[in-house]
Motif scaffolding. Structure first.
Motif, short mmCIF file in Angstrom:
data_model
loop_
_atom_site.label_atom_id
_atom_site.label_comp_id
_atom_site.label_asym_id
_atom_site.label_seq_id
_atom_site.Cartn_x
_atom_site.Cartn_y
_atom_site.Cartn_z
N VAL A 1 -2.53 -7.00 13.24
CA VAL A 1 -1.46 -6.07 12.89
C VAL A 1 -1.18 -5.14 14.05
O VAL A 1 -2.10 -4.54 14.62
CB VAL A 1 -1.85 -5.24 11.64
N LYS A 2 0.09 -5.03 14.43
CA LYS A 2 0.51 -4.13 15.49
C LYS A 2 1.43 -3.06 14.90
O LYS A 2 2.15 -3.32 13.93
CB LYS A 2 1.27 -4.89 16.59
N LEU A 3 1.42 -1.89 15.49
CA LEU A 3 2.29 -0.81 15.04
C LEU A 3 3.08 -0.26 16.22
O LEU A 3 2.51 0.09 17.24
CB LEU A 3 1.47 0.31 14.39
N ILE A 4 4.39 -0.21 16.05
CA ILE A 4 5.28 0.40 17.02
C ILE A 4 5.96 1.57 16.33
O ILE A 4 6.38 1.46 15.17
CB ILE A 4 6.35 -0.60 17.51
N THR A 5 6.09 2.69 17.02
CA THR A 5 6.79 3.85 16.45
C THR A 5 7.99 4.20 17.33
O THR A 5 7.88 4.26 18.55
CB THR A 5 5.85 5.05 16.33
N GLN A 6 9.13 4.41 16.70
CA GLN A 6 10.34 4.81 17.41
C GLN A 6 10.98 5.97 16.67
O GLN A 6 10.70 6.21 15.49
CB GLN A 6 11.33 3.64 17.49
N VAL A 7 11.84 6.72 17.37
CA VAL A 7 12.65 7.71 16.67
C VAL A 7 13.60 6.95 15.76
O VAL A 7 13.87 5.77 15.96
CB VAL A 7 13.45 8.59 17.67
N VAL B 1 2.98 6.11 8.88
CA VAL B 1 2.19 5.85 10.09
C VAL B 1 0.70 5.97 9.81
O VAL B 1 -0.09 5.12 10.23
CB VAL B 1 2.61 6.81 11.22
N GLU B 2 0.30 7.02 9.09
CA GLU B 2 -1.12 7.23 8.81
C GLU B 2 -1.70 6.08 8.00
O GLU B 2 -2.81 5.61 8.27
CB GLU B 2 -1.31 8.55 8.06
N VAL B 3 -0.93 5.60 7.02
CA VAL B 3 -1.39 4.49 6.19
C VAL B 3 -1.55 3.22 7.03
O VAL B 3 -2.55 2.50 6.94
CB VAL B 3 -0.43 4.24 5.01
N LEU B 4 -0.58 2.96 7.89
CA LEU B 4 -0.64 1.77 8.74
C LEU B 4 -1.76 1.86 9.77
O LEU B 4 -2.44 0.87 10.06
CB LEU B 4 0.70 1.56 9.44
N GLU B 5 -1.95 3.03 10.34
CA GLU B 5 -3.02 3.19 11.32
C GLU B 5 -4.39 2.92 10.70
O GLU B 5 -5.27 2.33 11.34
CB GLU B 5 -2.98 4.60 11.91
N GLU B 6 -4.56 3.32 9.46
CA GLU B 6 -5.82 3.04 8.77
C GLU B 6 -5.98 1.53 8.56
O GLU B 6 -7.08 0.98 8.68
CB GLU B 6 -5.84 3.77 7.42
N TYR B 7 -4.87 0.88 8.27
CA TYR B 7 -4.89 -0.56 8.03
C TYR B 7 -5.22 -1.34 9.30
O TYR B 7 -6.00 -2.29 9.29
CB TYR B 7 -3.52 -0.97 7.49
N ILE B 8 -4.65 -0.90 10.41
CA ILE B 8 -4.83 -1.59 11.68
C ILE B 8 -6.30 -1.64 12.09
O ILE B 8 -6.76 -2.60 12.73
CB ILE B 8 -3.98 -0.91 12.77
N PHE C 1 1.04 -2.46 -0.83
CA PHE C 1 0.74 -3.63 0.02
C PHE C 1 -0.77 -3.74 0.24
O PHE C 1 -1.34 -4.82 0.24
CB PHE C 1 1.48 -3.45 1.34
N LEU C 2 -1.43 -2.62 0.42
CA LEU C 2 -2.86 -2.61 0.70
C LEU C 2 -3.70 -2.79 -0.56
O LEU C 2 -4.79 -3.35 -0.50
CB LEU C 2 -3.25 -1.28 1.37
N THR C 3 -3.20 -2.33 -1.69
CA THR C 3 -4.03 -2.33 -2.89
C THR C 3 -3.76 -3.51 -3.82
O THR C 3 -4.64 -3.90 -4.58
CB THR C 3 -3.83 -1.03 -3.68
N GLU C 4 -2.57 -4.08 -3.77
CA GLU C 4 -2.24 -5.21 -4.64
C GLU C 4 -2.76 -6.49 -4.00
O GLU C 4 -2.27 -6.94 -2.97
CB GLU C 4 -0.72 -5.31 -4.85
N SER C 5 -3.72 -7.11 -4.64
CA SER C 5 -4.35 -8.31 -4.05
C SER C 5 -3.33 -9.43 -3.85
O SER C 5 -3.40 -10.19 -2.90
CB SER C 5 -5.50 -8.80 -4.93
N GLN C 6 -2.34 -9.53 -4.74
CA GLN C 6 -1.33 -10.58 -4.62
C GLN C 6 -0.56 -10.43 -3.32
O GLN C 6 -0.31 -11.39 -2.60
CB GLN C 6 -0.37 -10.53 -5.80
N LEU C 7 -0.18 -9.19 -3.00
CA LEU C 7 0.62 -8.96 -1.81
C LEU C 7 -0.21 -9.13 -0.55
O LEU C 7 0.24 -9.66 0.45
CB LEU C 7 1.25 -7.56 -1.86
#
Length: 244
Positions: free
Chosen positions: A66-72, A53-60, A22-28
């Motif tokens: 972009v928001k991130l929620i974490t649940q069990v 989580v680590e990938v998304l946190e870097e993106y945010i 998602f982060l690297t493909e320009s189309q996406l």
């Protein structure tokens, strides 16, 4: 043209590779994040055990939309509900982490909403994409040739009761005010892997008085023959029975 704000809820479970793509493909990136409309993306990490989580946190860090929620781990059903609680948009969409939108989909939907007054739900077509990136369009109403058509409530209800035609959340847009009004509250311990779309869809579609069909493929569904939806297991069967 006035812009409505759109909130897109994305449940994620062990999607490290998909998110990196998602982060690297320009189309996406273009199709998901830069469509010139007011929106936010709400990623719900459903107890991933990889580096999602680590990938998304870097993106945010690079995009405040972009928001991130974490649940069990509670499954996609509860992940979507938790995402909805954080949504602030006028309209809601649901995206599976391994799929993507067609270019300008959000802009097209915004134009539709501003053109047609008092929209509760929009149903649109989608593409099924195979491993070779070949696309085949899935039309929900193949006999309709108009670009826009209002679907009578009794037709929607009959289809809900007699088929699985409208199970998916991902080819629909819901007005958040209407969704919050009509959405049923469910037990927070209800764990579902399958048929959860139907459980969230049914009360909304049954009560919608303004459901429109947009005769365009705006969503790309990546078909994986080994995915949970395409294979049989007893747990999937049990969850389907529970939903029904």
């Amino acid at each position: 043209m006035a812009l409505e704000k759109l909130s897109v809820v994305v449940p994620c479970y062990n999607e490290e590779e998909t998110i990196r793509l998602f982060l690297t493909e320009s189309q996406l990136v273009e199709s998901k994040m830069k469509q010139g409309v007011i929106f936010d993306y709400i990623f719900v990490n459903d107890g991933s055990t990889d580096d999602t989580v680590e990938v998304l946190e870097e993106y945010i860090k690079n995009d405040n939309r972009v928001k991130l929620i974490t649940q069990v781990n509670k499954g996609p059903f509860q992940a979507r509900i938790n995402g909805l609680k954080q949504a602030t948009g006028d309209y809601l969409l649901f995206l599976d982490a391994d799929d993507y939108y067609e270019k300008d989909s959000l802009l097209i939907l915004n134009e539709f909403i501003t053109k047609v007054n008092d929209v509760d739900v929009i149903i649109f077509n989608y593409n099924r994409v195979d491993s070779l990136n070949n696309k085949s369009q899935i039309k929900k109403y193949p006999n309709i040739t108009n670009d826009i058509e209002k679907i009578p409530n009794e037709i929607i209800i009959n289809e809900l009761l007699s088929s699985n035609k409208h199970n998916s959340l991902c080819n629909k847009v819901f007005r958040r005010e209407f969704y919050e009004k009509e959405r049923v509250s469910y037990d927070e311990d209800l764990f579902l892997l399958m048929s959860e779309d139907k459980l969230l869809n049914l009360p909304i579609l049954c009560n919608s008085k303004n459901t429109y069909y947009l005769n365009k493929p705006l969503y790309n569904y990546i078909f994986n023959p080994e995915s949970l939806t395409q294979t049989f297991n007893l747990l999937k069967f049990e969850h389907g029975l529970k939903v029904n």
